[in-house]
Design an enzyme around this catalytic site. Sequence first.
Site, mmCIF file in Angstrom:
data_model
loop_
_atom_site.group_PDB
_atom_site.id
_atom_site.type_symbol
_atom_site.label_atom_id
_atom_site.label_comp_id
_atom_site.label_asym_id
_atom_site.label_seq_id
_atom_site.Cartn_x
_atom_site.Cartn_y
_atom_site.Cartn_z
ATOM 1 N N ASN A 1 8.441 -5.440 -1.091
ATOM 2 C CA ASN A 1 8.655 -3.965 0.071
ATOM 3 C C ASN A 1 6.012 -4.227 0.345
ATOM 4 O OD1 ASN A 1 7.743 -2.296 1.089
ATOM 5 N ND2 ASN A 1 9.236 -0.722 -0.411
ATOM 6 N N ARG B 1 13.114 4.451 12.105
ATOM 7 C CA ARG B 1 11.918 5.479 12.482
ATOM 8 C C ARG B 1 11.267 4.790 13.729
ATOM 9 N NH1 ARG B 1 9.012 5.329 6.596
ATOM 10 N NH2 ARG B 1 7.960 6.639 7.138
ATOM 11 N N ASP C 1 1.807 -16.235 5.465
ATOM 12 C CA ASP C 1 1.776 -17.401 4.976
ATOM 13 C C ASP C 1 1.657 -17.649 3.799
ATOM 14 O OD1 ASP C 1 1.339 -18.043 7.525
ATOM 15 O OD2 ASP C 1 -1.187 -17.720 7.927
ATOM 16 N N HIS D 1 4.177 -4.960 8.707
ATOM 17 C CA HIS D 1 4.243 -5.031 10.280
ATOM 18 C C HIS D 1 2.903 -5.482 10.538
ATOM 19 C CE1 HIS D 1 7.294 -2.165 9.206
ATOM 20 N NE2 HIS D 1 6.517 -1.169 9.213
ATOM 21 N N TYR E 1 10.652 9.037 0.807
ATOM 22 C CA TYR E 1 11.801 7.831 -0.119
ATOM 23 C C TYR E 1 11.865 8.333 -1.419
ATOM 24 C CZ TYR E 1 8.154 5.296 3.724
ATOM 25 O OH TYR E 1 7.515 4.814 4.442
ATOM 26 N N HIS F 1 13.094 -2.624 2.062
ATOM 27 C CA HIS F 1 12.465 -1.319 2.170
ATOM 28 C C HIS F 1 13.326 -0.098 2.536
ATOM 29 C CE1 HIS F 1 9.729 -3.747 4.257
ATOM 30 N NE2 HIS F 1 10.746 -4.335 5.136
ATOM 31 N N ILE F 2 12.533 1.175 1.324
ATOM 32 C CA ILE F 2 13.482 2.280 1.130
ATOM 33 C C ILE F 2 14.075 2.861 1.854
ATOM 34 C CG2 ILE F 2 12.383 4.408 -0.222
ATOM 35 C CD1 ILE F 2 10.671 2.806 -1.574
ATOM 36 N N SER F 3 13.244 3.110 2.999
ATOM 37 C CA SER F 3 13.683 3.738 4.562
ATOM 38 C C SER F 3 14.752 2.853 4.931
ATOM 39 C CB SER F 3 11.934 4.491 5.016
ATOM 40 O OG SER F 3 11.878 3.825 5.612
ATOM 41 N N ARG G 1 7.705 0.050 13.399
ATOM 42 C CA ARG G 1 8.275 0.180 12.120
ATOM 43 C C ARG G 1 9.171 -1.740 12.239
ATOM 44 N NH1 ARG G 1 5.470 3.175 8.269
ATOM 45 N NH2 ARG G 1 5.173 4.987 9.481
ATOM 46 N N PRO H 1 0.773 -1.254 -0.423
ATOM 47 C CA PRO H 1 0.193 0.107 0.270
ATOM 48 C C PRO H 1 0.414 1.242 0.044
ATOM 49 C CG PRO H 1 -0.136 -1.208 1.920
ATOM 50 C CD PRO H 1 0.290 -2.341 0.813
ATOM 51 N N ASN H 2 0.345 2.359 -0.605
ATOM 52 C CA ASN H 2 0.848 3.651 -0.589
ATOM 53 C C ASN H 2 2.096 3.809 -1.601
ATOM 54 O OD1 ASN H 2 -0.890 4.849 1.056
ATOM 55 N ND2 ASN H 2 0.275 3.718 3.098
ATOM 56 N N ARG I 1 4.960 10.764 -2.661
ATOM 57 C CA ARG I 1 4.690 10.313 -1.847
ATOM 58 C C ARG I 1 5.536 10.688 -0.223
ATOM 59 N NH1 ARG I 1 5.310 4.987 1.257
ATOM 60 N NH2 ARG I 1 4.234 4.912 2.938
ATOM 61 N N GLU J 1 13.013 -9.085 0.749
ATOM 62 C CA GLU J 1 12.685 -8.377 1.728
ATOM 63 C C GLU J 1 12.752 -6.814 1.147
ATOM 64 O OE1 GLU J 1 11.116 -9.209 5.553
ATOM 65 O OE2 GLU J 1 10.344 -7.158 5.348
ATOM 66 N N ALA K 1 3.337 -0.965 4.716
ATOM 67 C CA ALA K 1 2.635 -1.024 5.795
ATOM 68 C C ALA K 1 2.481 -2.524 6.439
ATOM 69 C CB ALA K 1 1.833 -0.168 6.530
HETATM 70 C C1 DQA Z 1 7.787 0.949 3.704
HETATM 71 C C2 DQA Z 1 8.226 1.617 5.529
HETATM 72 C C3 DQA Z 1 7.096 0.897 5.863
HETATM 73 O O1 DQA Z 1 6.907 0.776 7.136
HETATM 74 C C4 DQA Z 1 6.127 1.494 5.577
HETATM 75 O O2 DQA Z 1 4.530 1.504 6.108
HETATM 76 C C5 DQA Z 1 6.129 1.564 3.826
HETATM 77 C C6 DQA Z 1 7.268 1.974 3.297
HETATM 78 C C7 DQA Z 1 9.710 1.115 3.180
HETATM 79 O O3 DQA Z 1 9.715 0.663 1.840
HETATM 80 O O4 DQA Z 1 10.728 2.073 3.997
HETATM 81 O O5 DQA Z 1 4.752 2.277 3.031
HETATM 82 O O6 DQA Z 1 7.958 -0.437 3.465
#
Ligand code: DQA
Length: 147
Positions: A75, A108, A88, A81, A24, A101-103, A112, A11-12, A19, A99, A78
């Site tokens: 990725n 943080r 599963d 978490h 990011y 994660h950009i950040s 997270r 999501p997002n 964003r 896996e 959210a």
């Molecule tokens: C994220 C980190 C997550 O905590 C956050 O909810 C995201 C992006 C990252 O790519 O850093 O949506 O997965």
Amino acid sequence: MSKTIYVLNGPNLNLLGKREPEIYGSDTLADVTRICTDVAAPAGFEIALFQSNHEGEIVDQIHAARENACAIVINPGAYTHTSVAILDALNTFEGPVFECHISNVHKREAFRHHSYVSLRADGVLVGFGIEGYALATRRVISLLKGV
Ligand code: DQA
């Protein structure tokens, strides 16, 4: 064996580039596809990138990967978490799972710091910006080629 690497986004992440750019960056998912393809194509692999804001659709894509993909880079946003369902689903996939994660999630909020997906992932990249996706792609290709 399939030569397709699924790059799944939660999501997002459709808003990547717009964003919270201070967190990011300004690159988009199209840039993610491009940099992963730059790694995959010379090695004879292809990238299929998906994004969804809906947990069940991500589960469906992981199920599709069982038939159509040799590896997954994910990725989950959210859902990282919160989602036992995505964990599963990943546990039903037999190939490499990375896996990304950009950040740097560890720098943080505390919520997270925990990832359900890490219980399945063969490796985790955090804080490398979108380059993390390309590094993960490089690693899955090394694993699949046995080098
Ligand atoms: C994220 C980190 C997550 O905590 C956050 O909810 C995201 C992006 C990252 O790519 O850093 O949506 O997965």
